[in-house]
Design an enzyme around this catalytic site. Structure first.
Site, mmCIF file in Angstrom:
data_model
loop_
_atom_site.group_PDB
_atom_site.id
_atom_site.type_symbol
_atom_site.label_atom_id
_atom_site.label_comp_id
_atom_site.label_asym_id
_atom_site.label_seq_id
_atom_site.Cartn_x
_atom_site.Cartn_y
_atom_site.Cartn_z
ATOM 1 N N ASP A 37 0.814 -1.218 0.000
ATOM 2 C CA ASP A 37 0.000 0.000 0.000
ATOM 3 C C ASP A 37 0.847 1.268 0.000
ATOM 4 O O ASP A 37 0.315 2.361 -0.130
ATOM 5 C CB ASP A 37 -0.925 -0.011 1.229
ATOM 6 C CG ASP A 37 -1.934 1.127 1.221
ATOM 7 O OD1 ASP A 37 -2.535 1.391 0.161
ATOM 8 O OD2 ASP A 37 -2.114 1.775 2.269
ATOM 9 N N SER A 39 -6.347 5.373 0.027
ATOM 10 C CA SER A 39 -6.708 4.077 -0.556
ATOM 11 C C SER A 39 -8.187 3.806 -0.311
ATOM 12 O O SER A 39 -8.695 4.018 0.797
ATOM 13 C CB SER A 39 -5.871 2.964 0.072
ATOM 14 O OG SER A 39 -4.486 3.219 -0.079
ATOM 15 N N GLN A 44 -5.493 -1.661 -7.004
ATOM 16 C CA GLN A 44 -6.020 -0.743 -5.991
ATOM 17 C C GLN A 44 -6.721 0.429 -6.655
ATOM 18 O O GLN A 44 -6.260 0.938 -7.674
ATOM 19 C CB GLN A 44 -4.882 -0.205 -5.111
ATOM 20 C CG GLN A 44 -5.340 0.720 -3.994
ATOM 21 C CD GLN A 44 -4.175 1.281 -3.188
ATOM 22 O OE1 GLN A 44 -3.612 2.312 -3.523
ATOM 23 N NE2 GLN A 44 -3.816 0.575 -2.112
#
Length: 273
Positions: free
Chosen positions: A193, A213, A263
């Site tokens: 991430d 995110s 993502q």
């Protein structure tokens, strides 16, 4: 800052209820990789050792408070002979901040193939970014001091035809980790991430945006070590309406494709209020 073993630490409160460690941070909200990593550790604690995680799909529902511990509730969705599935909900103050489904597989035999790693500068040819961060963003040095992250300059990125926004990053955990493969999987879930949403800003470096995110999906394809160099080959095929889609393939320096990540993130034009 806390080492990864502490950042991913959880304690069992009940059979399927866990509580994650609260680590020192300067971030205004709980780092998404830590929430995803702790949730995955909780799921792992509820499956037999013969099962290995092969995929996860998570949604970041609310910003987490980094000063509060997160409670993880695991639902045992399915226990089969070859696959098992877990659903994990991360909670703070009674509200869900994260939800994730994780699938586990015992492993099997079958045909094999993989994409070839792109030609890329080796990590030894690139500067250790923590040295530059000491001048640009000293808080980031303290936040990520245990990670060696080296970004390939844009003019050196190996371009793929018709791919609009690319970024290539080498990374590794600086300290030796235990040999348990699940430690490396959970560490990679944490790490994945860190830089991926940045691939959506390659074409908009000077545009101020609010970034976060929104969801995160990973597939673990082959064994690897997170304390050895890994190439994160990233791209962003689309950005519009305040959201960006990003993706990445993760290779060992020997060229083995070990993980894939997708993502979607918020990249909303910055507004003061």
């Amino acid at each position: 800052m806390a080492r990864i073993e502490k950042a991913l630490e959880i304690e069992r409160l009940e059979r399927d209820i866990f509580r994650g460690a609260c680590t020192k941070t300067q971030l205004p909200r709980t780092f998404g990789g830590q929430v995803a990593g702790q949730a995955l550790v909780a799921a792992v604690r509820t499956v037999e050792p013969r099962f290995r995680v092969h995929s996860l799909h998570g949604y970041f529902l609310r910003p987490g408070n980094p000063q509060e511990r997160t409670v993880y509730q695991v639902d045992r969705i399915r226990d089969g002979r070859s696959f098992c599935t877990r659903r994990v909900t991360g909670l703070q103050d009674g509200a869900a901040i994260f939800t994730m489904a994780a699938s586990f597989h015992v492993g099997d035999h079958g045909p094999g193939h993989q994409d070839v790693m792109p030609e890329v500068m080796m990590p030894e040819e690139l500067p250790d970014e923590i040295e530059q961060l000491e001048f640009d963003r000293p808080w980031a040095v303290r936040e990520w001091e245990h990670w060696d992250i080296r970004t390939v300059p844009q003019e050196k990125v190996s371009r793929r035809d018709r791919v609009v926004s690319q970024q290539q990053v080498w990374f590794r955990y600086r300290h030796r980790l235990p040999d348990d493969p699940l430690v490396h999987v959970c560490t990679l879930a944490y790490m994945s991430d860190m830089t991926l949403l940045g691939s959506s800003k390659v074409n908009h470096p000077d545009e101020p945006t609010q970034n976060a995110s929104l969801d995160h999906a990973m597939w673990f394809l082959r064994p690897f070590r997170a304390d050895e160099w890994l190439l994160y080959d990233q791209s962003s095929p689309s950005a519009d309406f305040g959201r960006a889609l990003t993706g990445g393939k993760i290779f060992t320096r020997a060229g083995a494709l070990v993980a894939a990540v997708i993502q979607e993130g918020l990249i909303r034009t910055w507004r003061e209020s």
